[in-house]
Design a protein around this motif. Structure first.
Motif, PDB file in Angstrom:
ATOM      1  N   GLY C 255       1.302  -7.638  14.368  1.00 55.54           N
ATOM      2  CA  GLY C 255       1.175  -6.947  13.096  1.00 55.54           C
ATOM      3  C   GLY C 255       2.424  -6.124  12.820  1.00 55.54           C
ATOM      4  O   GLY C 255       2.965  -6.126  11.707  1.00 55.54           O
ATOM      5  N   ILE C 258       5.263  -8.306  11.748  1.00 59.02           N
ATOM      6  CA  ILE C 258       5.134  -8.714  10.342  1.00 59.02           C
ATOM      7  C   ILE C 258       5.571  -7.579   9.430  1.00 59.02           C
ATOM      8  O   ILE C 258       6.256  -7.789   8.433  1.00 59.02           O
ATOM      9  CB  ILE C 258       3.682  -9.123  10.029  1.00 59.02           C
ATOM     10  CG1 ILE C 258       3.320 -10.381  10.804  1.00 59.02           C
ATOM     11  CG2 ILE C 258       3.501  -9.348   8.544  1.00 59.02           C
ATOM     12  CD1 ILE C 258       1.921 -10.848  10.548  1.00 59.02           C
ATOM     13  N   PHE C 259       5.183  -6.367   9.817  1.00 58.71           N
ATOM     14  CA  PHE C 259       5.554  -5.242   8.965  1.00 58.71           C
ATOM     15  C   PHE C 259       7.064  -5.016   8.963  1.00 58.71           C
ATOM     16  O   PHE C 259       7.635  -4.672   7.933  1.00 58.71           O
ATOM     17  CB  PHE C 259       4.813  -3.979   9.403  1.00 58.71           C
ATOM     18  CG  PHE C 259       5.075  -2.811   8.497  1.00 58.71           C
ATOM     19  CD1 PHE C 259       4.900  -2.940   7.124  1.00 58.71           C
ATOM     20  CD2 PHE C 259       5.517  -1.606   8.989  1.00 58.71           C
ATOM     21  CE1 PHE C 259       5.154  -1.892   6.274  1.00 58.71           C
ATOM     22  CE2 PHE C 259       5.771  -0.544   8.141  1.00 58.71           C
ATOM     23  CZ  PHE C 259       5.597  -0.689   6.787  1.00 58.71           C
ATOM     24  N   MET C 262       8.359  -7.373   6.445  1.00 58.97           N
ATOM     25  CA  MET C 262       7.983  -6.958   5.105  1.00 58.97           C
ATOM     26  C   MET C 262       8.804  -5.746   4.669  1.00 58.97           C
ATOM     27  O   MET C 262       9.267  -5.664   3.540  1.00 58.97           O
ATOM     28  CB  MET C 262       6.486  -6.653   5.136  1.00 58.97           C
ATOM     29  CG  MET C 262       6.003  -5.670   4.145  1.00 58.97           C
ATOM     30  SD  MET C 262       5.791  -6.484   2.577  1.00 58.97           S
ATOM     31  CE  MET C 262       6.160  -5.142   1.472  1.00 58.97           C
ATOM     32  N   GLY C 298      -0.439   3.227   9.421  1.00 64.01           N
ATOM     33  CA  GLY C 298      -1.303   2.469   8.511  1.00 64.01           C
ATOM     34  C   GLY C 298      -1.100   2.905   7.069  1.00 64.01           C
ATOM     35  O   GLY C 298      -0.973   2.073   6.167  1.00 64.01           O
ATOM     36  N   ILE C 299      -1.062   4.205   6.864  1.00 66.67           N
ATOM     37  CA  ILE C 299      -0.900   4.699   5.491  1.00 66.67           C
ATOM     38  C   ILE C 299       0.474   4.319   4.951  1.00 66.67           C
ATOM     39  O   ILE C 299       0.604   3.894   3.792  1.00 66.67           O
ATOM     40  CB  ILE C 299      -1.125   6.226   5.456  1.00 66.67           C
ATOM     41  CG1 ILE C 299      -2.612   6.508   5.753  1.00 66.67           C
ATOM     42  CG2 ILE C 299      -0.743   6.794   4.105  1.00 66.67           C
ATOM     43  CD1 ILE C 299      -2.949   7.960   5.941  1.00 66.67           C
ATOM     44  N   ILE C 301       2.213   1.740   5.759  1.00 67.88           N
ATOM     45  CA  ILE C 301       2.175   0.307   5.417  1.00 67.88           C
ATOM     46  C   ILE C 301       1.499   0.096   4.072  1.00 67.88           C
ATOM     47  O   ILE C 301       2.006  -0.617   3.203  1.00 67.88           O
ATOM     48  CB  ILE C 301       1.430  -0.488   6.506  1.00 67.88           C
ATOM     49  CG1 ILE C 301       2.182  -0.409   7.830  1.00 67.88           C
ATOM     50  CG2 ILE C 301       1.276  -1.955   6.082  1.00 67.88           C
ATOM     51  CD1 ILE C 301       1.466  -1.089   8.972  1.00 67.88           C
ATOM     52  N   LEU C 302       0.346   0.752   3.883  1.00 65.22           N
ATOM     53  CA  LEU C 302      -0.364   0.581   2.608  1.00 65.22           C
ATOM     54  C   LEU C 302       0.517   0.997   1.443  1.00 65.22           C
ATOM     55  O   LEU C 302       0.585   0.313   0.415  1.00 65.22           O
ATOM     56  CB  LEU C 302      -1.651   1.404   2.605  1.00 65.22           C
ATOM     57  CG  LEU C 302      -2.831   0.811   3.366  1.00 65.22           C
ATOM     58  CD1 LEU C 302      -4.065   1.673   3.151  1.00 65.22           C
ATOM     59  CD2 LEU C 302      -3.110  -0.608   2.885  1.00 65.22           C
ATOM     60  N   VAL C 305       3.307  -1.661   1.024  1.00 64.27           N
ATOM     61  CA  VAL C 305       2.820  -2.965   0.557  1.00 64.27           C
ATOM     62  C   VAL C 305       2.308  -2.877  -0.870  1.00 64.27           C
ATOM     63  O   VAL C 305       2.657  -3.694  -1.729  1.00 64.27           O
ATOM     64  CB  VAL C 305       1.712  -3.494   1.486  1.00 64.27           C
ATOM     65  CG1 VAL C 305       1.101  -4.750   0.908  1.00 64.27           C
ATOM     66  CG2 VAL C 305       2.282  -3.773   2.865  1.00 64.27           C
ATOM     67  N   LEU C 306       1.459  -1.861  -1.145  1.00 63.05           N
ATOM     68  CA  LEU C 306       0.861  -1.797  -2.466  1.00 63.05           C
ATOM     69  C   LEU C 306       1.839  -1.226  -3.494  1.00 63.05           C
ATOM     70  O   LEU C 306       1.713  -1.495  -4.685  1.00 63.05           O
ATOM     71  CB  LEU C 306      -0.426  -0.965  -2.433  1.00 63.05           C
ATOM     72  CG  LEU C 306      -1.520  -1.555  -1.532  1.00 63.05           C
ATOM     73  CD1 LEU C 306      -2.763  -0.676  -1.545  1.00 63.05           C
ATOM     74  CD2 LEU C 306      -1.884  -2.972  -1.965  1.00 63.05           C
ATOM     75  N   ARG C 309       5.591  -3.968  -2.714  1.00 65.21           N
ATOM     76  CA  ARG C 309       5.148  -5.365  -2.719  1.00 65.21           C
ATOM     77  C   ARG C 309       6.175  -6.346  -2.167  1.00 65.21           C
ATOM     78  O   ARG C 309       6.030  -7.551  -2.277  1.00 65.21           O
ATOM     79  CB  ARG C 309       4.732  -5.819  -4.119  1.00 65.21           C
ATOM     80  CG  ARG C 309       3.375  -5.283  -4.410  1.00 65.21           C
ATOM     81  CD  ARG C 309       2.889  -5.514  -5.796  1.00 65.21           C
ATOM     82  NE  ARG C 309       1.616  -4.815  -5.890  1.00 65.21           N
ATOM     83  CZ  ARG C 309       0.451  -5.399  -5.745  1.00 65.21           C
ATOM     84  NH1 ARG C 309       0.376  -6.685  -5.504  1.00 65.21           N
ATOM     85  NH2 ARG C 309      -0.656  -4.704  -5.812  1.00 65.21           N
TER      86      ARG C 309
END
Ligand SMILES: Nc1ncnc2c1ncn2[C@@H]1O[C@H](COP(=O)(O)OP(=O)(O)OP(=O)(O)O)[C@@H](O)[C@H]1O
Ligand SMILES: [Mg+2]
Lengths: 303, 250, 339
Positions: C255, C258-259, C262, C298-299, C301-302, C305-306, C309
């Motif tokens: 994971g 992948i991040f 990204m 986690g935050i 990443i969110l 990503v959001l 993008r």
């Protein structure tokens, strides 16, 4: 590799057979619940919820607390399901719906992030140590005797409840108005939207149901498994294996595959303890090579 | 050159190809026509190896293509463009053509050969000129006009130097001007490359004007074959398909 | 030899980078840059090789760290075996590297052959499942792998060609060399006809097939190469830590990789390395302030990503391209109107 002696010993003792079969059924049927949630969401949204295990975990922890507060296991299980369902709505609305139809990479990453967050939240709220719920008071009953073996009533309750709820979910999709709307959305969302049906609402509901299935599985499992942050991942991978073997989108498929897997685990823990995981993966690989759509699945596996 | 014998394809209850036989002479320009859902695309899909026919044979110079993979059929000189332009969205137009040329030169598995080399680039630039796409050569394929995307799709097939070229509705979704421009492009490509060209088309004016030979499908079955005059006067075709349009013309 | 001519520019670039890295090692006394860079070599290769799958071929693998771990474990196990080092003496380190890389390659090819036919979502999940399989093997085969303790007791590193890998500087330069070789290889793939085939598959697999590209075969080869390069990353980390640990095979490692991609950007060659640097910095900063770094990661990443993008370098490149194309199309329009 295979310990034939241990297997033969067990096969010659009724008690051992009964024990292994019940434990296989429990593993299998809890897996069936989690997998049917996964399959349900996939069937309509064409998304694999990589964070599905987190809802299983939440179900277990919420049930743990609810049981500690109320002392009633049934209420605790219901709370577990509701807790996971609500979290599912939140996850669907604020996170995953934002990457519908997007690159799998983004879907994967938000799930990964969510898993990290939930694992840490559990650590914050419940601590990092193993927790055990223990056998609930309702089920402190004399075990039932069968073929020389003893089966605790809790186990029978777990197996039956899991089967009933899993197939209940199937009927919900197959027979009710809600189900037919959801199936129509899976076919053609814009068409359904044009008919004045609030598609996002239905998607959120469906997601909640899928997550609640995982949550209730976690809650049911709480007395027989130990609770730990990160407990969701193992069940996620196993339930994925179940859906692959059974066929994506098929709940009966998930049922049979879960049964096979549960029994393999139970037999394997005696016969080939080091190779149990290996056996499961091998079954999955064989299915993928020879019948990629799964034993009872439709299609959509190949790209 | 290309010959189809007794081809049958069923999808569940639907018979999409119903005992179809036709043949295409070397260097000919033929059209396959028929109402929506008549099975035209399905026919192409079988010829190009995308779908496996239930029965029948497809002969290219006497060799049966049934059962071969799409890329094996491509290697035999049978190229294809799609009803919905099938392109590489993030590639520039020139890159896309270069990719196709490079694939044709059997380079696609070469780890240690540069993709961008003189031979490939020169051929791709030639193609760009032939297709009339020079002005958008460096624009991403997803950003060029719909018509240009259809031309590019044909160009990708052309890069493989096919002897037979199948075009699935080359003019689909175009306005009248663009449409005739496309028809002229197709005609020119056919003449310049000695192609055996088969195209699917809904516009009768186009079909009657350029096709030497016309095959009419209806509900999966071949109901008529012939040149423009024969098709124009064929009772069955008029009744099944052209009736209204011809009355209007008259 | 035509390869050297064809790719002379790439070779020179990587050689320059290698010299710069060695320079840092020679002239900076403080261990921090060397340590930081060595771990960057390891995780950078993990991310770069994963991007060969994700960014090039569009195959989103969620189980790539398996090959990273396998490289580290195979390497460590070979060198820990006294019969291996005893019989091979000075050849044992290079041979262990080669065996570890090719052993991982064989495993990756087998997994790839099963997974490469599947669609995206299945592919992601299946690669994850295979990684969890390896993880459970590592945990349960305690006699061989040391279970959750990892490979303990250090990895012996016999002297070879005058290189002593127990010396910090030798080790640093050697790891830098491995890293640069792999990067060069990846860069050559990037520029090669094979690399273009990967991008064709990513953009439109069906069309690629109709242009005569053997997509399945190419995907399996790509998966194998990516696994082998990831294993070099694992070997570097095993050299660096003188051990191998089950966390390397844990899903979170994939994971994270992948991040990295990204974060840095998947369409730019060096994007994943930038991502690896950034993620490392984020982790270091977070760790200074809180022990709940998963929550914060986690935050983050969110948010990325959001919000964004896509990767940072993707974002920059897209902006530049958009501007250039807009200008070009505007010019074209103007020309048409003139006529
Ligand atoms: N993969 C498939 N599975 C099931 N049915 C199919 C499939 N492909 C085509 N059909 C059916 O076969 C029939 C013929 O379809 P086809 O696409 O060949 O028509 P067409 O002549 O190309 O139509 P159009 O002019 O609209 O492009 C249709 O009834 C269609 O629904
Ligand atoms: Mg069609």
């Amino acid at each position: 590799m295979i310990e034939f002696e241990a297997l033969a010993n067990c096969a010659s003792s009724g008690a051992c057979i009964v024990n292994q079969v019940t434990s296989g059924l429990i593993i299998g049927m809890l897996l069936f619940l989690v997998a049917s949630g996964l399959t349900l969401i996939f069937g309509v949204l064409n998304i694999i919820n990589f964070a599905h295990g987190s809802f299983y975990m939440m179900g277990a922890y919420v049930a743990f607390t609810a049981y500690a507060l109320t002392g009633n296991y049934f209420i605790a299980a219901i709370f577990g399901a509701i807790g996971a369902g609500l979290l599912g709505v939140f996850f669907e609305r604020f996170i995953i719906s934002r990457v519908y139809g997007q690159n799998v990479l983004l879907q994967l990453l938000v799930c990964y992030a969510f898993i990290l967050i939930m694992d840490d939240v559990v650590k914050l709220v419940w601590g990092a140590e193993y927790l055990a719920m223990g056998i609930p008071d309702e089920f402190r009953l004399a075990p039932i005797r069968l073929f020389g073996g003893f089966i605790p009533p809790l186990y029978i309750f777990l197996i039956i409840t899991a089967v009933v709820i899993g197939f209940g979910a199937m009927l919900l999709i197959a027979k009710t108005r809600f189900g037919s709307i959801v199936r129509a959305i899976a076919e053609n969302p814009s068409m359904v939207g044009a008919l004045g049906i609030r598609v996002p609402l239905y998607l959120a509901l469906l997601f909640a149901i899928g997550c609640a299935l995982a949550g209730v599985a976690g809650a049911l499992a709480a007395p027989v498994r130990s609770l730990t942050p990160g407990m969701g991942l193992g069940i996620l991978v196993e339930s994925f294996i179940v859906t692959v073997i059974g066929g994506m989108g098929s709940i009966p498929g998930a049922f049979f595959a879960a049964l096979i897997l549960g029994l393999t685990r139970a037999v394997g823990s005696i016969g080939f303890p080091l190779f149990v995981d290996g056996a499961m993966f091998m079954m999955m690989a064989l299915v993928l090579i020879f019948k990629p759509t799964g034993l009872l699945g439709g299609g959509g596996v190949k790209r | 050159m290309l010959e189809i014998n007794g081809l049958v394809k069923k999808f569940g209850g639907v018979t999409a190809t119903n005992d179809v036989s036709m043949s295409f002479a070397e260097g000919s320009l033929s059209a396959v026509i028929g109402p929506n859902g008549a099975g035209k695309t399905t026919l192409f899909n079988q010829i190009t190896g995308h779908l496996l026919p239930d029965q029948g044979e497809i002969l290219l110079n006497g060799e049966n293509l049934v059962g071969l993979k799409p890329r094996e059929i491509v290697a035999k000189g049978l190229g294809r463009a799609f009803q919905v332009a099938s392109i590489f969205p993030t590639f520039s137009v020139l890159d896309a053509l270069m990719s196709s040329v490079s694939a044709h030169e059997m380079k696609s598995e070469k780890l240690f050969q540069p993709f961008d080399n003189k031979v490939v680039r020169e051929r791709a630039e030639q193609l760009l000129a032939v297709l009339g796409l020079e002005s958008v050569g460096h624009v991403a394929s997803s950003k060029i006009s719909h018509g240009d995307q259809k031309v590019l799709d044909i160009g990708l097939a052309l890069a493989l130097k096919p002897r037979v070229l199948l075009l699935d509705e080359p003019t689909a979704g175009m306005g009248p001007d663009e449409r005739w421009q496309m028809v002229r492009t197709v005609q020119r490509l056919w003449e310049d490359n000695n192609l055996t060209l088969i195209f699917i088309e809904h516009d009768m004016d186009i079909v009657f004007e350029i096709a030497q030979h016309i095959h009419v499908l209806r509900y999966g079955a071949l109901i008529a074959s012939g040149n423009a005059d024969e098709i124009r006067t064929n009772e069955e075709v008029i009744e099944a398909y052209l009736g209204r349009e011809l009355e209007e013309d008259a | 030899m035509s390869m050297f001519r064809n790719f002379s520019k790439e070779i020179l670039w990587v050689l320059g980078a290698f010299l710069a890295i060695v320079f840092v090692g020679l002239f900076v006394d403080h261990p921090w840059p060397k340590d930081f860079l060595t771990s960057l070599f390891a995780f950078g290769l993990l991310a770069m090789s994963l991007n060969l799958l994700i960014g090039f071929a569009g195959m989103v693998s969620f189980g790539h760290a398996a090959y990273f771990a396998m490289g580290g474990y195979c390497f460590g196990l070979l060198l820990q075996s006294t019969s291996f080092t005893g019989s091979l003496g000075p050849y044992s380190v290079p041979l262990a590297i080669i065996l570890a890389v090719f052993g991982t390659g064989v495993y990756a090819a087998a997994v790839g052959a099963i997974c490469a036919r599947l669609n995206e979502i299945y592919f992601a999940f299946l690669t994850l499942a295979f990684q969890m399989f390896l993880y459970s093997v590592i945990l349960s085969w305690v006699d061989l792998t040391g279970g959750d303790q990892g490979l303990m007791g250090g990895i012996p590193r016999p002297l070879f060609l005058g290189i002593d890998l127990s010396q910090a500087l030798d080790r640093y330069v050697f790891c830098a060399g491995l890293f640069c070789l792999c990067i060069l290889f990846l860069r050559i793939i990037d520029k090669s006809a094979f690399g273009q085939s990967l991008r064709m598959i990513r953009d439109n697999q069906e069309r690629a097939e109709f242009l005569g590209v053997r997509t399945y075969r190419i995907k399996v080869i790509c998966f194998t190469i990516a696994g082998m390069i990831a294993s070099v990353g694992g070997i570097i980390l095993a050299l660096f830590t003188s051990g191998a640990y089950p966390e390397w095979a844990f899903w979170a490692q994939s994971g994270e990789a992948i991040f990295m991609i990204m974060l840095g950007g998947s369409t730019v060659f060096v994007g994943p390395i930038l991502g690896a640097v950034l993620l490392r910095l984020i982790n270091d900063v977070v760790q200074m302030y809180t022990s709940h770094n998963e929550l914060v990661t986690g935050i983050v990443i969110l948010l990325v990503v959001l919000g964004l993008r896509r990767g940072i370098l993707d974002f920059v490149i897209d902006k530049i391209k958009d501007r250039r194309e807009a200008k070009f199309l505007a010019d074209l329009e103007a020309k048409k109107e003139d006529q």
